[in-house]
Design a protein around this motif. Sequence first.
Motif, mmCIF file in Angstrom:
data_model
loop_
_atom_site.group_PDB
_atom_site.id
_atom_site.type_symbol
_atom_site.label_atom_id
_atom_site.label_comp_id
_atom_site.label_asym_id
_atom_site.label_seq_id
_atom_site.Cartn_x
_atom_site.Cartn_y
_atom_site.Cartn_z
ATOM 1 N N THR A 198 23.661 -38.020 13.642
ATOM 2 C CA THR A 198 24.026 -37.074 12.594
ATOM 3 C C THR A 198 23.363 -37.512 11.291
ATOM 4 N N PRO A 199 23.315 -36.637 10.307
ATOM 5 C CA PRO A 199 22.797 -37.073 9.014
ATOM 6 C C PRO A 199 23.557 -38.270 8.466
ATOM 7 N N GLU A 200 24.876 -38.251 8.642
ATOM 8 C CA GLU A 200 25.684 -39.356 8.137
ATOM 9 C C GLU A 200 25.335 -40.669 8.821
ATOM 10 N N ASP A 216 16.681 -33.517 7.887
ATOM 11 C CA ASP A 216 16.969 -32.125 8.240
ATOM 12 C C ASP A 216 16.001 -31.627 9.302
ATOM 13 N N THR A 234 21.181 -29.707 4.411
ATOM 14 C CA THR A 234 22.341 -30.215 5.144
ATOM 15 C C THR A 234 22.560 -31.704 4.910
ATOM 16 N N THR A 235 21.481 -32.484 4.982
ATOM 17 C CA THR A 235 21.624 -33.939 4.844
ATOM 18 C C THR A 235 22.105 -34.312 3.449
ATOM 19 N N LYS A 236 21.556 -33.678 2.444
ATOM 20 C CA LYS A 236 21.992 -33.984 1.083
ATOM 21 C C LYS A 236 23.467 -33.651 0.898
ATOM 22 N N LYS A 237 23.912 -32.567 1.482
ATOM 23 C CA LYS A 237 25.321 -32.168 1.369
ATOM 24 C C LYS A 237 26.254 -33.120 2.100
ATOM 25 N N SER A 238 25.698 -33.888 3.040
ATOM 26 C CA SER A 238 26.529 -34.793 3.841
ATOM 27 C C SER A 238 26.839 -36.108 3.130
ATOM 28 N N LYS A 274 30.502 -37.444 2.623
ATOM 29 C CA LYS A 274 31.301 -37.898 3.773
ATOM 30 C C LYS A 274 30.596 -38.975 4.591
ATOM 31 N N ALA A 275 29.461 -39.472 4.080
ATOM 32 C CA ALA A 275 28.702 -40.470 4.833
ATOM 33 C C ALA A 275 29.287 -41.867 4.700
ATOM 34 N N TYR A 311 15.913 -36.832 2.817
ATOM 35 C CA TYR A 311 16.841 -35.766 3.213
ATOM 36 C C TYR A 311 16.090 -34.664 3.969
#
Length: 280
Positions: A113-115, A68, A77-81, A84-85, A64
């Motif tokens: 994107t992170p996702e 980021d 940010t990545t962990k929060k995504s 919705k991934a 993560y």
Amino acid sequence: MQINTPSRSKVRLTRRGRIALIVTGAVAAATAVVVPLLSIDIGGEQQRPTSLVIPEGWRATQVYAAVDKALALPTGTTKKSLGKAGLKLPADAGGNPEGYLYPAAYSLDKKTTPESLLSSMVDAANQRLNGGQVTAGAQRNAMNVYQALTIASIVQAEAASKADMGKVARVIFNRLERGIPLQMDSTINYALNRFTLDTTEEETRLNSPYNSYQRMGLPPTPIGSPGEGAMRAAINPAPGDWLYFVTVKPGDTRFTASFAEHQRNVAEFNRNRKSAEATK
């Protein structure tokens, strides 16, 4: 391989050791965020990198942080995504991608994107784990793929070299089959979110499902994303009766079924370590 709390001997049975002088760099490398590859400097401005490398054995938290950094996003940010991934994880994972963020190089572009990155990692893991060899190997050892992945993650963290991976896997299997706690320091390090060679007596009493000193069986999830070598070892462990191992000096990891012999090996490791520290 159910997890429960057994009575615990005061003696620590399995320990991986490496000489302090050579470990400092390795631990630092394990904890650092990988610098994205192929960053381009145009007109004095650092442009977004075009590739990101995820090393073998990295934990999800490290991945993560690397994503980021590569995508120039705020920390976290990545962990929060994750929600919705839409990651294609097995039911056993319970939505936790630990172990499925496959170590490899991933291309980056303006649309990344992170996702999309996390999905690519999980898809790569599924492609390699859901093939016939891994599934057949897991079944041959009376386990499912998720359990094999968990074993591989411990092998990745514990083995001093790729040559030792098959033997480390056999130690894990032998302990599971005999109802002996794994007693792997790597699982406590994971619970404490750290990287170290030292585990104290107090830490072995940690109240955590990842405490393999107190809990029987495997931890509830992998403790990192293993590479192919560790995965091969997990489904095809080397033959042997070993229950203990310790790396007494670089290139010299000793495996044994005798606790008395293991104690002698640990004593040699401690002597070597003190000697290395004295020369710093």
